[in-house]
Design a protein around this motif. Structure first.
Motif, PDB file in Angstrom:
ATOM      1  N   ALA A 132     -16.839  -3.126   7.625  1.00 20.84           N
ATOM      2  CA  ALA A 132     -16.847  -3.428   6.039  1.00 20.84           C
ATOM      3  C   ALA A 132     -15.462  -2.834   5.545  1.00 20.84           C
ATOM      4  O   ALA A 132     -15.368  -3.631   4.377  1.00 20.84           O
ATOM      5  N   ALA A 133     -15.109  -2.055   5.929  1.00 18.97           N
ATOM      6  CA  ALA A 133     -13.725  -1.380   5.597  1.00 18.97           C
ATOM      7  C   ALA A 133     -12.617  -2.486   5.508  1.00 18.97           C
ATOM      8  O   ALA A 133     -11.968  -2.929   4.469  1.00 18.97           O
ATOM      9  N   ARG A 134     -12.448  -3.163   6.555  1.00 20.74           N
ATOM     10  CA  ARG A 134     -11.548  -4.379   6.875  1.00 20.74           C
ATOM     11  C   ARG A 134     -11.931  -5.602   6.020  1.00 20.74           C
ATOM     12  O   ARG A 134     -11.282  -6.091   5.278  1.00 20.74           O
ATOM     13  N   ALA A 135     -13.282  -5.797   5.753  1.00 19.10           N
ATOM     14  CA  ALA A 135     -13.850  -6.785   4.856  1.00 19.10           C
ATOM     15  C   ALA A 135     -13.183  -6.542   3.309  1.00 19.10           C
ATOM     16  O   ALA A 135     -12.805  -7.456   2.606  1.00 19.10           O
TER      17      ALA A 135
ATOM     18  N   ASP B 187       1.109   0.395  11.357  1.00 17.94           N
ATOM     19  CA  ASP B 187      -0.019   0.584  10.477  1.00 17.94           C
ATOM     20  C   ASP B 187      -0.004   2.135  10.045  1.00 17.94           C
ATOM     21  O   ASP B 187       0.952   2.880  10.217  1.00 17.94           O
ATOM     22  N   GLY B 188      -1.133   2.346   9.194  1.00 20.43           N
ATOM     23  CA  GLY B 188      -1.075   3.745   8.549  1.00 20.43           C
ATOM     24  C   GLY B 188      -1.440   4.803   9.377  1.00 20.43           C
ATOM     25  O   GLY B 188      -2.072   5.672   8.886  1.00 20.43           O
TER      26      GLY B 188
ATOM     27  N   HIS C   3      -6.447  -1.082   6.535  1.00 23.19           N
ATOM     28  CA  HIS C   3      -7.480  -1.677   6.929  1.00 23.19           C
ATOM     29  C   HIS C   3      -7.380  -3.492   6.898  1.00 23.19           C
ATOM     30  O   HIS C   3      -8.047  -4.199   6.596  1.00 23.19           O
ATOM     31  N   CYS C   4      -5.840  -3.765   6.871  1.00 25.00           N
ATOM     32  CA  CYS C   4      -5.443  -4.962   6.929  1.00 25.00           C
ATOM     33  C   CYS C   4      -4.748  -5.370   8.487  1.00 25.00           C
ATOM     34  O   CYS C   4      -4.236  -6.511   8.315  1.00 25.00           O
ATOM     35  N   SER C   5      -4.728  -4.537   9.174  1.00 28.15           N
ATOM     36  CA  SER C   5      -3.953  -4.870  10.440  1.00 28.15           C
ATOM     37  C   SER C   5      -4.513  -6.240  11.308  1.00 28.15           C
ATOM     38  O   SER C   5      -3.660  -6.747  11.864  1.00 28.15           O
TER      39      SER C   5
END
Length: 548
Positions: free
Chosen positions: A61-64, A207-208, A235-237
């Motif tokens: 859900a975080a990536r979405a 990434d972070g 959360h966009c990788s």
């Protein structure tokens, strides 16, 4: 619905067909007892239309939520000036990421079996294998930096590196995960292999992860050697990191094939950490090609630089939540309202003109948007493909709709929409952001942050180790254990009897005052809530990535 990650199953499609026929008075021979269309109708429908049954990939859900137009534009607002300023050639643009390699294949290959067999098995080395972390890095032109292996052990044996890819380096840690000091050693390896200097600067996209963005030693080395480090949005990788987009999937597939081949050629034996380097090396040589590297950077819009590489429908999943965006950098942004009415629906849909300024929040969404109907970019309006009304089927003598107004699938099964109260607010959650790590403002902010943490607790007193048991009582009931505040060390006479809690992800101590910590219910290791991605007040049982 599939673009929103709420795709319909075959049974959903069959039920929807039955309901459409019933509500619109269309003659049919569907099963009224089960209230769904038959499988023959479903397969015929799939053949007539450009759709197919697919196995979806699980997405958190975080990536979405985080993969939205705002976060994407924030990243390109940083990337484009860097490209204009330094004129990086394609051989000087790199992406780095770590991946976990297990001694057990993730997904066995399909095998031939006799028709009617209830269970078909495939041999693996163990129920749960050992995981070795591998740091990989590639450039646009297909130049791959020799990987680094991080083995889950205390002492190194050179037999572990037999048949590894040429030029590979190695480290050991009891957890097998990347640590700050280990990433610093890899970064020195990257500087030597890439030939970077202030006269020949390179761009490194990462990434972070805490070992990347909170590592002052790496930032100093980068500034001294002409490495410009650009962090991806949180959360966009999965959509914006070239290694994740084009390289990791074939690498994983080839590695599983090498595992199965080794087990077949060595009956009675199992794969251990001593075979990982050889098997990974064989898979790495097959996957590390120029075409794979160039494709990853092109699909993410990094090179050639193209912020419009992502189509509007790819952001539909972020529009489901419709939550306000916390925009602290710039509150001014323009909005244009576009009204789109589907048959049977009278929803007013908000469009967006221009892109608002960038936000530091991890879960960024547009304010008050319902973009499943339509969206605008600039002055151009992009219609929503979902709003095209279906045409009633009048073939084979079927009668048309019995009512004057056709009831579309949007009325019967509307797209999902979350309310603003569906998510709990997280007060002190750490917030990631896309940022140039090697710029002076970020370095100064990081130094100030570390200095502030060091001064927390008891001013003027020497820092002492605090017993874990003095913070949290023994776990009962399977719920998560959480450290939320620093204990007083004055009356803690036994504070030196036990080590301070160390995060299994970033290796920082609890006494550094970073964030709240939680304890794994299996290995009893401690982890920062932010590092483990378990921020919030949920009482669900916590199991770390090593154990899961």
């Amino acid at each position: 619905m599939e673009s929103m990650m709420y795709g319909l199953t075959s049974n959903d499609l069959r039920r929807l067909a039955f309901q459409l026929a019933e509500r619109n008075g269309i003659a049919h021979q569907f099963n009224r007892e089960k209230q769904m269309a038959g499988k023959d109708w479903m397969y015929s429908f799939i053949k007539r239309h450009p759709i197919s049954l697919r196995q979806p990939e699980a997405t958190s859900a975080a990536r979405a939520r985080s993969f939205n137009r705002t976060n994407v534009n924030k990243f390109f607002d940083l990337l484009e000036p860097l490209m204009d300023k330094h004129k990086f050639p394609p051989n000087n643009i790199y992406n780095v990421d770590e991946t976990g390699i297990s001694t057990v294949q993730s997904k066995p290959s399909k095998v031939l079996a006799k028709t009617g067999r209830k269970q078909v098995g495939s041999l693996v080395s163990a129920e749960r294998g050992q995981t070795v972390t591998v740091e990989t890095c590639m450039s646009v032109t297909g130049s791959f930096i020799p990987p680094m292996f991080v083995f889950p052990r205390v002492r190194m044996k050179m037999e572990l590196m037999d048949e590894a890819p040429p030029g590979s380096i190695h480290e050991c840690h009891k957890s097998g995960w990347m640590q700050m000091d280990i990433f610093t050693k890899w970064f020195k390896h990257f500087i030597r292999s890439s030939g970077t200097s202030k006269d020949n600067p390179v761009l490194l996209i990462l990434d972070g992860h805490a070992t990347h963005v909170r590592n002052l030693d790496v930032i100093d080395l980068a500034r001294d050697n002409g490495v410009v480090m650009l962090c991806l949005p949180p959360h966009c990788s999965h959509r914006m990191q070239p290694l994740d987009v084009s390289f990791m999937k074939p690498l994983s597939t080839y590695y599983d094939q090498e595992l199965e081949k080794w087990l077949r050629n060595n009956p009675g034996r199992v794969v251990t950490s001593f075979q990982v380097a050889e098997l990974f090396g064989n898979a790495y040589m097959r996957a590390a090609t120029t075409q794979v590297a160039a494709s990853g950077f092109r699909k993410t819009g990094i090179y050639p630089t193209n912020r419009d590489v992502f189509l509007p429908h790819e952001f539909l999943v972020a529009d489901v939540t419709d939550l306000p965006m916390d925009d602290r950098d710039n509150k001014e942004h323009s909005e244009s309202r576009v009204e789109v009415a589907a048959p049977g629906c009278e929803d007013k849909v908000d469009g967006e003109e221009g892109i608002p300024e960038l936000t530091d929040t991890v879960d960024s969404e547009e304010p008050d948007k319902e973009t499943h109907g339509a969206a605008t970019e600039g002055s151009k309006t992009t219609p929503n493909l979902l709003a095209i009304p279906p045409t009633p089927d009048t073939d084979n003598g079927n009668a048309g709709p019995s009512t004057s107004r056709y009831q579309s699938p949007f009325v019967i099964s509307p797209p999902p929409k979350a309310s603003t109260t569906s998510r709990t607010k997280r007060s002190n959650a750490r917030r990631g952001k896309a940022v140039v790590l090697t710029e002076s403002p970020y370095k100064s902010e990081l130094i100030l942050s570390k200095t502030t943490r060091a001064k927390k607790g008891n001013p003027g007193k020497a820092r002492t180790c605090n017993k874990r048991s003095s913070v949290v009582q023994p776990q009962t009931g399977g719920k998560r254990k959480r450290k939320t505040e620093q204990p007083e060390a004055e009356n803690d006479t036994s504070s030196t009897e036990d080590d301070d809690a160390e995060c299994i992800y970033c290796s920082e101590l609890w006494s550094a005052g970073k964030d709240g910590m939680i304890k794994c219910s299996l290995c009893f290791g401690w982890a920062h809530e932010a590092c483990a991605g378990k921020e919030g007040d949920s009482d669900e049982e916590f199991v770390c990535d090593l154990c899961s």
